[in-house]
Design a protein around this motif. Structure first.
Motif, PDB file in Angstrom:
ATOM      1  N   LEU A 118      -6.168   3.649   0.806  1.00 30.97           N
ATOM      2  CA  LEU A 118      -5.280   2.287   0.585  1.00 30.97           C
ATOM      3  C   LEU A 118      -3.787   2.448   0.667  1.00 30.97           C
ATOM      4  CD1 LEU A 118      -7.362   1.957  -2.986  1.00 30.97           C
ATOM      5  CD2 LEU A 118      -8.002   0.844  -0.860  1.00 30.97           C
ATOM      6  N   LYS A 119      -3.182   3.442   0.533  1.00 29.69           N
ATOM      7  CA  LYS A 119      -1.970   3.575   0.821  1.00 29.69           C
ATOM      8  C   LYS A 119      -1.725   3.529   2.385  1.00 29.69           C
ATOM      9  CE  LYS A 119       2.452   4.686  -0.015  1.00 29.69           C
ATOM     10  NZ  LYS A 119       2.956   4.676   1.191  1.00 29.69           N
ATOM     11  N   ALA A 120      -2.637   3.936   3.260  1.00 32.91           N
ATOM     12  CA  ALA A 120      -2.321   3.850   4.653  1.00 32.91           C
ATOM     13  C   ALA A 120      -2.460   2.450   4.921  1.00 32.91           C
ATOM     14  CB  ALA A 120      -3.478   4.582   5.282  1.00 32.91           C
ATOM     15  N   MET A 121      -3.361   1.703   4.419  1.00 36.46           N
ATOM     16  CA  MET A 121      -3.620   0.299   4.756  1.00 36.46           C
ATOM     17  C   MET A 121      -2.734  -0.516   4.381  1.00 36.46           C
ATOM     18  SD  MET A 121      -6.161  -1.671   6.175  1.00 36.46           S
ATOM     19  CE  MET A 121      -7.683  -0.681   6.181  1.00 36.46           C
ATOM     20  N   GLN A 122      -2.020  -0.264   3.168  1.00 37.47           N
ATOM     21  CA  GLN A 122      -0.670  -1.050   2.702  1.00 37.47           C
ATOM     22  C   GLN A 122       0.325  -0.618   3.797  1.00 37.47           C
ATOM     23  OE1 GLN A 122       0.021   0.582  -1.394  1.00 37.47           O
ATOM     24  NE2 GLN A 122      -0.934  -1.250  -2.280  1.00 37.47           N
ATOM     25  N   ASP A 123       0.704   0.348   3.972  1.00 38.54           N
ATOM     26  CA  ASP A 123       1.576   0.688   5.155  1.00 38.54           C
ATOM     27  C   ASP A 123       1.566  -0.090   6.096  1.00 38.54           C
ATOM     28  OD1 ASP A 123       2.673   2.493   3.275  1.00 38.54           O
ATOM     29  OD2 ASP A 123       1.967   4.443   4.128  1.00 38.54           O
ATOM     30  N   LEU A 124       0.007  -0.104   6.792  1.00 39.66           N
ATOM     31  CA  LEU A 124      -0.154  -0.970   7.892  1.00 39.66           C
ATOM     32  C   LEU A 124       0.031  -2.377   7.882  1.00 39.66           C
ATOM     33  CD1 LEU A 124      -3.177   1.086   9.417  1.00 39.66           C
ATOM     34  CD2 LEU A 124      -1.078   1.155  10.470  1.00 39.66           C
ATOM     35  N   GLN A 125      -0.063  -2.690   6.381  1.00 35.13           N
ATOM     36  CA  GLN A 125      -0.107  -4.078   6.191  1.00 35.13           C
ATOM     37  C   GLN A 125       1.331  -4.568   6.349  1.00 35.13           C
ATOM     38  OE1 GLN A 125      -2.389  -6.245   6.322  1.00 35.13           O
ATOM     39  NE2 GLN A 125      -2.102  -8.104   4.516  1.00 35.13           N
ATOM     40  N   THR A 126       2.417  -3.709   6.330  1.00 34.05           N
ATOM     41  CA  THR A 126       3.899  -4.154   6.177  1.00 34.05           C
ATOM     42  C   THR A 126       4.284  -4.676   7.725  1.00 34.05           C
ATOM     43  OG1 THR A 126       4.530  -1.895   6.755  1.00 34.05           O
ATOM     44  CG2 THR A 126       4.365  -2.592   4.479  1.00 34.05           C
ATOM     45  N   LEU A 127       3.298  -4.186   8.740  1.00 30.08           N
ATOM     46  CA  LEU A 127       3.388  -4.644   9.802  1.00 30.08           C
ATOM     47  C   LEU A 127       2.691  -5.779  10.518  1.00 30.08           C
ATOM     48  CD1 LEU A 127       3.313  -1.068  11.555  1.00 30.08           C
ATOM     49  CD2 LEU A 127       5.302  -2.418  11.266  1.00 30.08           C
ATOM     50  N   ASN A 128       1.786  -6.415   9.629  1.00 28.16           N
ATOM     51  CA  ASN A 128       0.960  -7.319   9.897  1.00 28.16           C
ATOM     52  C   ASN A 128       1.672  -8.678  10.217  1.00 28.16           C
ATOM     53  OD1 ASN A 128      -1.262  -9.002  10.239  1.00 28.16           O
ATOM     54  ND2 ASN A 128      -2.616  -8.233   8.634  1.00 28.16           N
ATOM     55  N   PRO A 129       1.741  -9.484  11.209  1.00 25.20           N
ATOM     56  CA  PRO A 129       2.413 -10.722  11.149  1.00 25.20           C
ATOM     57  C   PRO A 129       1.293 -11.961  10.363  1.00 25.20           C
ATOM     58  CG  PRO A 129       1.631 -10.224  13.256  1.00 25.20           C
ATOM     59  CD  PRO A 129       1.171  -9.344  12.290  1.00 25.20           C
ATOM     60  N   ASN A 130       0.173 -11.836  10.456  1.00 30.18           N
ATOM     61  CA  ASN A 130      -0.686 -12.698   9.400  1.00 30.18           C
ATOM     62  C   ASN A 130      -1.392 -11.780   8.497  1.00 30.18           C
ATOM     63  OD1 ASN A 130      -2.691 -14.248   8.863  1.00 30.18           O
ATOM     64  ND2 ASN A 130      -3.150 -15.172  10.905  1.00 30.18           N
ATOM     65  N   LYS A 131      -0.978 -12.101   7.174  1.00 30.75           N
ATOM     66  CA  LYS A 131      -1.516 -11.090   6.203  1.00 30.75           C
ATOM     67  C   LYS A 131      -3.000 -11.138   5.959  1.00 30.75           C
ATOM     68  CE  LYS A 131       2.722  -9.362   5.815  1.00 30.75           C
ATOM     69  NZ  LYS A 131       3.024  -8.124   6.100  1.00 30.75           N
ATOM     70  N   THR A 132      -3.720 -12.211   6.312  1.00 27.37           N
ATOM     71  CA  THR A 132      -5.230 -12.566   6.108  1.00 27.37           C
ATOM     72  C   THR A 132      -6.085 -11.897   7.058  1.00 27.37           C
ATOM     73  OG1 THR A 132      -5.201 -14.646   6.665  1.00 27.37           O
ATOM     74  CG2 THR A 132      -4.465 -14.207   4.535  1.00 27.37           C
ATOM     75  N   VAL A 133      -5.487 -11.557   8.320  1.00 28.76           N
ATOM     76  CA  VAL A 133      -6.199 -11.095   9.430  1.00 28.76           C
ATOM     77  C   VAL A 133      -5.789  -9.678   9.814  1.00 28.76           C
ATOM     78  CG1 VAL A 133      -6.762 -11.807  11.650  1.00 28.76           C
ATOM     79  CG2 VAL A 133      -6.475 -13.428  10.360  1.00 28.76           C
ATOM     80  N   ALA A 134      -6.857  -8.814  10.068  1.00 31.21           N
ATOM     81  CA  ALA A 134      -6.745  -7.588  10.370  1.00 31.21           C
ATOM     82  C   ALA A 134      -6.133  -7.409  11.581  1.00 31.21           C
ATOM     83  CB  ALA A 134      -8.005  -6.752  10.319  1.00 31.21           C
ATOM     84  N   THR A 135      -5.119  -6.353  11.593  1.00 31.11           N
ATOM     85  CA  THR A 135      -4.452  -5.955  12.969  1.00 31.11           C
ATOM     86  C   THR A 135      -5.541  -4.800  13.473  1.00 31.11           C
ATOM     87  OG1 THR A 135      -3.354  -4.065  11.845  1.00 31.11           O
ATOM     88  CG2 THR A 135      -2.120  -6.330  11.907  1.00 31.11           C
ATOM     89  N   ASN A 136      -5.023  -4.750  14.919  1.00 32.66           N
ATOM     90  CA  ASN A 136      -5.724  -3.624  15.821  1.00 32.66           C
ATOM     91  C   ASN A 136      -5.721  -2.277  15.060  1.00 32.66           C
ATOM     92  OD1 ASN A 136      -6.677  -5.552  17.503  1.00 32.66           O
ATOM     93  ND2 ASN A 136      -4.895  -4.811  19.287  1.00 32.66           N
ATOM     94  N   ALA A 137      -4.667  -1.836  14.576  1.00 26.76           N
ATOM     95  CA  ALA A 137      -4.359  -0.729  13.919  1.00 26.76           C
ATOM     96  C   ALA A 137      -5.255  -0.503  12.618  1.00 26.76           C
ATOM     97  CB  ALA A 137      -2.861  -0.373  13.388  1.00 26.76           C
ATOM     98  N   GLN A 138      -5.414  -1.763  11.654  1.00 24.31           N
ATOM     99  CA  GLN A 138      -6.090  -1.600  10.600  1.00 24.31           C
ATOM    100  C   GLN A 138      -7.575  -1.285  10.915  1.00 24.31           C
ATOM    101  OE1 GLN A 138      -4.390  -5.204   8.871  1.00 24.31           O
ATOM    102  NE2 GLN A 138      -3.514  -4.027   7.230  1.00 24.31           N
ATOM    103  N   ILE A 139      -8.155  -2.189  11.771  1.00 23.28           N
ATOM    104  CA  ILE A 139      -9.372  -1.869  12.396  1.00 23.28           C
ATOM    105  C   ILE A 139      -9.638  -0.629  12.593  1.00 23.28           C
ATOM    106  CG2 ILE A 139     -11.171  -2.750  14.052  1.00 23.28           C
ATOM    107  CD1 ILE A 139      -9.740  -5.576  14.083  1.00 23.28           C
ATOM    108  N   LEU A 140      -8.725   0.088  13.771  1.00 20.61           N
ATOM    109  CA  LEU A 140      -9.263   1.393  14.029  1.00 20.61           C
ATOM    110  C   LEU A 140      -9.240   2.338  13.193  1.00 20.61           C
ATOM    111  CD1 LEU A 140      -9.485   3.519  16.389  1.00 20.61           C
ATOM    112  CD2 LEU A 140      -6.951   3.799  16.384  1.00 20.61           C
ATOM    113  N   PHE A 141      -8.160   2.228  11.949  1.00 20.63           N
ATOM    114  CA  PHE A 141      -8.015   3.032  10.868  1.00 20.63           C
ATOM    115  C   PHE A 141      -9.576   2.953  10.043  1.00 20.63           C
ATOM    116  CE2 PHE A 141      -6.919   3.660   6.375  1.00 20.63           C
ATOM    117  CZ  PHE A 141      -6.676   4.868   6.284  1.00 20.63           C
TER     118      PHE A 141
END
Length: 408
Positions: A118-141
């Protein structure tokens, strides 16, 4: 995507309930209603159970980051992760939290893996330009979490021992092969969607190192008894966990970090996070509970059995499929299915062994998706679910093939 999946689950459950009623089984109505309320209770219990452990690890991770210890771990795998997550800039805190989570998964430290994830997902979310859509990094994780390798699945060995298995750990290698296939398939399908290049010196070098380390471990564990494997695994996992905790606190203290204050601030974040998870957990658990209570999963198993029989295939694996089908939905449900299979067919039967391999080599994909994406408010997972389920399917197929090779 999640909206369509949730709707599909309810529509499927309703269809199954109608079939049950047509066949005269009116008890399905009370079972379905009971499932609605029990899933609500379970969502609250899971979230409340996470309060303490999530607060603990969020607090410790904050101290570890201030101490610089997390960044040390990040540097070990940053060259590899930067190739797999090119949108994450070098030196970003996400590398540290992702590395910590994957390490906890490999060591089978379930209590630490989820909070660190959950901490990792939060850190990756700080780089997310669209907060409701998963980024590539979040999907891989997320896919790495739904298929990650647990080197020594001690709990599965213990269940087999309780069910009277003659050599409870003899499925160690089949589990490792099946879960490795799941992880490789997950990474490959994500790489295909995201157009990642895996044929480079860094990725291939890390792959060779990881494969070599696993092979060496397999040969070493092959020289030990079942009890010795359990003792070694427990000692190694707990020892590394304690080393992390003490290194966070002691190094932070030596660097003049206000360890108590930083821990409290991190723990506050963990507390708020666990409460925020309840609606997302409830939504997913509700749909899964209705699928189980309506008999939809039973109909799927019967259909698979009929198809395999018609084409003249060996149907022995079908007896273990309840565990495989349940695992992406519910860890506790899959555990119950595994125990039921071992109790009915025997722990050392083909079905009993295969059920245990399923349990140790796949992950609760829908639960992980609901928790990790729900924690940061993501509603559009894009190709995350497809990639996660593809990894699960690869693990299931690999488990069946390996089981036939070893015990068929």
């Amino acid at each position: 995507m999640l909206n369509r999946i949730w709707y599909f689950f309810f529509a499927t459950a309703l269809f199954a309930i109608c079939i049950q009623l047509f066949n005269g089984n009116v008890e399905v109505l009370s079972a379905s209603v009971a499932a609605l309320f029990s899933s609500a209770k379970l969502a609250a219990e899971i979230a409340l159970g996470l309060i303490g452990v999530l607060s603990l690890w969020m607090g410790l991770m904050r101290v570890g980051e201030k101490a610089g210890v997390v960044s040390v771990f990040a540097r070990i795998f940053e060259p590899l992760l930067s190739r797999l997550m090119p949108e994450v800039p070098r030196g970003h805190p996400a590398y540290g939290s992702v590395t910590m989570n994957l390490t906890a998964n490999v060591l089978g430290l379930d209590n630490a893996a989820t909070p660190l994830g959950l901490k990792a997902m939060q850190d990756l979310q700080t780089l997310n330009p669209n907060k409701t859509v998963a980024t590539n990094a979040q999907i891989l994780f997320l896919v790495l979490n739904t298929s990650s390798v647990t080197l020594v699945p001690v709990t599965v060995f213990l269940y087999r021992a309780q069910q009277g298995a003659e050599a409870p750990a003899d499925i160690f290698l089949p589990i490792l092969l099946a879960t490795s296939a799941s992880t490789i398939a997950g990474v490959l399908v994500v790489a295909l969607f995201q157009r990642l290049s895996l044929l480079n010196a860094v990725v291939m070098g890390y792959g060779a190192l990881i494969f070599g380390s696993i092979t060496a471990l397999v040969f070493y564990l092959g020289t030990l008894t079942t009890s010795a494997i359990g003792i070694l695994s427990t000692a190694m996992g707990n020892g590394i966990l304690l080393i992390l905790v003490f290194s966070f606190i002691l190094v932070a203290g030596m660097r003049k970090v206000a360890v108590y204050d930083e821990f409290i601030e991190g723990a506050k974040e963990g507390f708020a996070q666990s409460i925020k998870l309840i609606p997302y957990l409830l939504a997913m658990l509700l749909a899964i509970a209705l699928l189980r209570a309506s008999g939809a999963l039973d109909y799927l198993l019967h259909l698979i059995s009929v198809i395999v029989s018609v084409i003249g295939g060996d149907t022995r694996f079908v007896d273990a499929l309840p565990t495989a089908i349940m695992k992406p939905f519910s860890g506790s449900g899959a555990r119950a299915m595994m125990l039921e299979t071992m109790d009915h067919h025997g722990a050392d039967s083909f079905a009993g062994r295969l059920a245990a391999i399923f349990q140790g080599s796949t992950e609760t994909t829908f639960y992980v998706l609901a928790v990790y994406f729900g924690a940061v408010g993501i509603r559009n997972g894009r190709h995350a679910l497809f990639c996660g389920l593809t990894a699960d399917l690869a693990g299931i197929i690999a488990a069946i093939v390996v089981c036939y090779q070893f015990y068929g």
